[in-house]
Enzyme design. Structure first.
Site, PDB file in Angstrom:
ATOM      1  N   ASP A  26     -33.055 -88.969 -17.134  1.00  0.00           N
ATOM      2  CA  ASP A  26     -34.460 -88.719 -16.781  1.00  0.00           C
ATOM      3  C   ASP A  26     -35.351 -89.838 -17.307  1.00  0.00           C
ATOM      4  OD1 ASP A  26     -34.601 -85.080 -17.277  1.00  0.00           O
ATOM      5  OD2 ASP A  26     -34.058 -86.298 -15.541  1.00  0.00           O
ATOM      6  N   GLU A  43     -43.177 -87.082 -14.545  1.00  0.00           N
ATOM      7  CA  GLU A  43     -42.850 -85.831 -15.234  1.00  0.00           C
ATOM      8  C   GLU A  43     -42.601 -86.048 -16.728  1.00  0.00           C
ATOM      9  OE1 GLU A  43     -39.527 -83.520 -13.715  1.00  0.00           O
ATOM     10  OE2 GLU A  43     -40.127 -81.845 -14.962  1.00  0.00           O
ATOM     11  N   ASP A  61     -40.953 -87.919  -9.975  1.00  0.00           N
ATOM     12  CA  ASP A  61     -39.977 -87.083 -10.672  1.00  0.00           C
ATOM     13  C   ASP A  61     -38.716 -87.927 -10.814  1.00  0.00           C
ATOM     14  OD1 ASP A  61     -38.387 -85.214 -11.804  1.00  0.00           O
ATOM     15  OD2 ASP A  61     -38.964 -83.586 -10.453  1.00  0.00           O
ATOM     16  N   ILE A 100     -35.846 -87.492 -12.238  1.00  0.00           N
ATOM     17  CA  ILE A 100     -34.678 -86.717 -11.765  1.00  0.00           C
ATOM     18  C   ILE A 100     -35.178 -85.328 -11.418  1.00  0.00           C
ATOM     19  CG2 ILE A 100     -32.514 -85.560 -12.345  1.00  0.00           C
ATOM     20  CD1 ILE A 100     -31.516 -87.850 -13.710  1.00  0.00           C
ATOM     21  N   ASP A 101     -35.232 -85.049 -10.141  1.00  0.00           N
ATOM     22  CA  ASP A 101     -35.572 -83.707  -9.682  1.00  0.00           C
ATOM     23  C   ASP A 101     -34.247 -82.970  -9.479  1.00  0.00           C
ATOM     24  OD1 ASP A 101     -37.092 -81.567  -8.682  1.00  0.00           O
ATOM     25  OD2 ASP A 101     -36.754 -82.250  -6.631  1.00  0.00           O
ATOM     26  N   THR A 154     -32.601 -81.265 -12.192  1.00  0.00           N
ATOM     27  CA  THR A 154     -31.828 -81.532 -13.411  1.00  0.00           C
ATOM     28  C   THR A 154     -30.582 -80.646 -13.511  1.00  0.00           C
ATOM     29  OG1 THR A 154     -33.952 -81.946 -14.430  1.00  0.00           O
ATOM     30  CG2 THR A 154     -32.084 -81.717 -15.917  1.00  0.00           C
ATOM     31  N   ASP A 184     -42.672 -82.442  -7.584  1.00  0.00           N
ATOM     32  CA  ASP A 184     -41.526 -81.720  -7.021  1.00  0.00           C
ATOM     33  C   ASP A 184     -41.613 -81.603  -5.498  1.00  0.00           C
ATOM     34  OD1 ASP A 184     -40.028 -81.231  -9.321  1.00  0.00           O
ATOM     35  OD2 ASP A 184     -41.181 -79.431  -9.815  1.00  0.00           O
TER      36      ASP A 184
HETATM   37  P1  AMP Z   1     -34.671 -76.869  -7.182  1.00  0.00           P
HETATM   38  O1  AMP Z   1     -33.634 -77.842  -7.544  1.00  0.00           O
HETATM   39  O2  AMP Z   1     -35.184 -76.989  -5.790  1.00  0.00           O
HETATM   40  O3  AMP Z   1     -34.307 -75.470  -7.527  1.00  0.00           O
HETATM   41  O4  AMP Z   1     -35.959 -77.224  -8.008  1.00  0.00           O
HETATM   42  C1  AMP Z   1     -35.976 -77.867  -9.242  1.00  0.00           C
HETATM   43  C2  AMP Z   1     -37.385 -77.761  -9.777  1.00  0.00           C
HETATM   44  O5  AMP Z   1     -37.745 -76.394  -9.914  1.00  0.00           O
HETATM   45  C3  AMP Z   1     -37.608 -78.352 -11.126  1.00  0.00           C
HETATM   46  O6  AMP Z   1     -38.077 -79.652 -10.988  1.00  0.00           O
HETATM   47  C4  AMP Z   1     -38.661 -77.457 -11.764  1.00  0.00           C
HETATM   48  O7  AMP Z   1     -39.880 -78.132 -11.909  1.00  0.00           O
HETATM   49  C5  AMP Z   1     -38.847 -76.346 -10.758  1.00  0.00           C
HETATM   50  N1  AMP Z   1     -38.951 -74.989 -11.323  1.00  0.00           N
HETATM   51  C6  AMP Z   1     -38.760 -74.583 -12.594  1.00  0.00           C
HETATM   52  N2  AMP Z   1     -38.999 -73.252 -12.690  1.00  0.00           N
HETATM   53  C7  AMP Z   1     -39.336 -72.806 -11.474  1.00  0.00           C
HETATM   54  C8  AMP Z   1     -39.720 -71.526 -10.923  1.00  0.00           C
HETATM   55  N3  AMP Z   1     -39.765 -70.440 -11.679  1.00  0.00           N
HETATM   56  N4  AMP Z   1     -40.009 -71.454  -9.605  1.00  0.00           N
HETATM   57  C9  AMP Z   1     -39.946 -72.545  -8.826  1.00  0.00           C
HETATM   58  N5  AMP Z   1     -39.611 -73.779  -9.284  1.00  0.00           N
HETATM   59  C10 AMP Z   1     -39.306 -73.911 -10.582  1.00  0.00           C
HETATM   60 MG    MG Z   2     -38.426 -81.654 -10.582  1.00  0.00          MG
END
Ligand code: AMP
Ligand code: MG
Length: 318
Positions: A44, A67, A120, A122-123, A125, A264
């Site tokens: 990251d 981020e 971001d 690393i989106d 993680t 994101d």
């Molecule tokens: P994904 O890989 O699409 O599930 O999304 C990853 C992202 O979800 C991360 O970058 C976080 O910022 C975000 N995230 C964390 N908690 C939550 C939540 N409760 N609802 C939606 N997104 C979230």
């Molecule tokens: Mg992210």
């Protein structure tokens, strides 16, 4: 207005950051990764350092809303971590020092304003840790509108090829290119007639959405197959590529007050829009990239091929 130079610098920075991420991923056995989260931190921070350095040098007047932040890394206790990060950054930028790396990371502490980058590094993680999908997501926002989106997905496969970069510029279409090189190909969302690709994507992490409701909405718009679960903004890339018609991200019942971060969604959203699709929140409102790091007045996200968007929103109302 053309963003040619911004686009070139951003593409090259995201490609370099992707190399760092893959070096981290490949140098550590997966089992070790699962127990010890530090490798993720290393990637990251390293990714943010590389991208911020490139953008800062080319566009000193455009702040970056990233981020990550180096405050904790500057503490005595983090010496090991920062030296690991520096080693990985040195493989990409041989002259990098620890001080440089910390300063580059903190260059990503910019504030939302009239014209800024959002990053971001690393989106997804959790996907990165599982050796699944992740994305390096960078967008340029001006007057509240996303103008450029660049997204690296080093682990994403289409056919035989693994590793892609997606690029979209407002009014100029969306493209993808293999990270191994080659040509950019133009992207087009899927039509309702293309039955085999008429499916939907959602998060792997159940707590990042409402999988029960997401499945119900997908059914209501006529999608008959199970969801495809993918981490990160790679989901937007899949919709833009016409490999799915819908991406649903509805607020998790566990975290009803969760608000999405701009980094994101900004890059992914323009990539879908420029491929002919549509992106709103679950109430049909445009995503707000203008006011804050968090999209305070949006709930959930609906990204689609456009044609089924109203139907999905209507199903959400009913
Ligand atoms: P994904 O890989 O699409 O599930 O999304 C990853 C992202 O979800 C991360 O970058 C976080 O910022 C975000 N995230 C964390 N908690 C939550 C939540 N409760 N609802 C939606 N997104 C979230
Ligand atoms: Mg992210």
């Amino acid at each position: 207005m053309s963003y040619q130079i911004e686009k070139e610098v951003a593409i090259s920075a995201v490609i370099e950051a992707g190399k760092l991420c893959e070096n981290v991923r490949q140098n550590i056995p997966p089992a070790l990764e699962k127990q010890d989260k530090s490798p993720v931190t290393v990637a990251d921070f390293g990714s943010q350092a590389i991208i911020c350095k490139a953008l800062k040098e080319a566009f000193p007047d455009i702040p970056i809303v990233g981020e990550e932040d180096a405050t904790e890394l500057r503490q005595e206790i983090s010496q090991d971590t920062i030296s690991k990060i520096t080693q990985y950054v040195e493989k990409i930028i041989p002259s990098a020092t620890t001080k440089n790396v910390l300063d580059w990371i903190d260059y990503g502490n910019g504030k939302v304003c009239r014209k800024f980058w959002t990053l971001d590094p690393i989106d997804g993680t959790k996907g990165f840790l599982r050796q699944d999908q992740y994305a390096i997501a960078l967008a340029l926002i001006e007057d509240g509108e996303v103008k450029l989106g660049i997204m690296g997905c080093p682990a994403l496969s289409f056919g035989e090829e693994t590793g892609y970069i997606f690029v979209a510029e407002r009014g100029k279409g969306s493209y993808k290119m293999p990270l191994s090189g080659g040509e950019f190909t133009k992207l087009q969302v899927v039509s309702e007639e293309d039955v085999s690709r008429f499916r939907f994507v959602e998060s792997v992490e159940a707590s990042h959405g409402d999988q029960i409701q997401q499945n119900a909405i997908a059914k209501a718009v006529g999608i008959t197959t199970d969801s495809v679960r993918v981490d990160s903004q790679a989901k937007y890339g899949i919709v833009a590529s016409g490999e799915a018609a819908l991406y649903l991200r509805l607020p998790s019942p566990k975290y009803p007050n969760y608000r999405e971060n701009i980094w994101d969604h900004a890059a992914g959203a323009i990539i879908v829009e420029e491929a002919g699709g549509k992106v709103t929140d679950m109430d049909g409102k445009p995503l707000n990239f203008r006011d804050n790091e968090k999209m305070l007045d949006n709930r959930g996200v609906v990204a689609s091929n456009g044609a089924i968007h109203e139907k999905a929103l209507q199903a959400l109302k009913d």
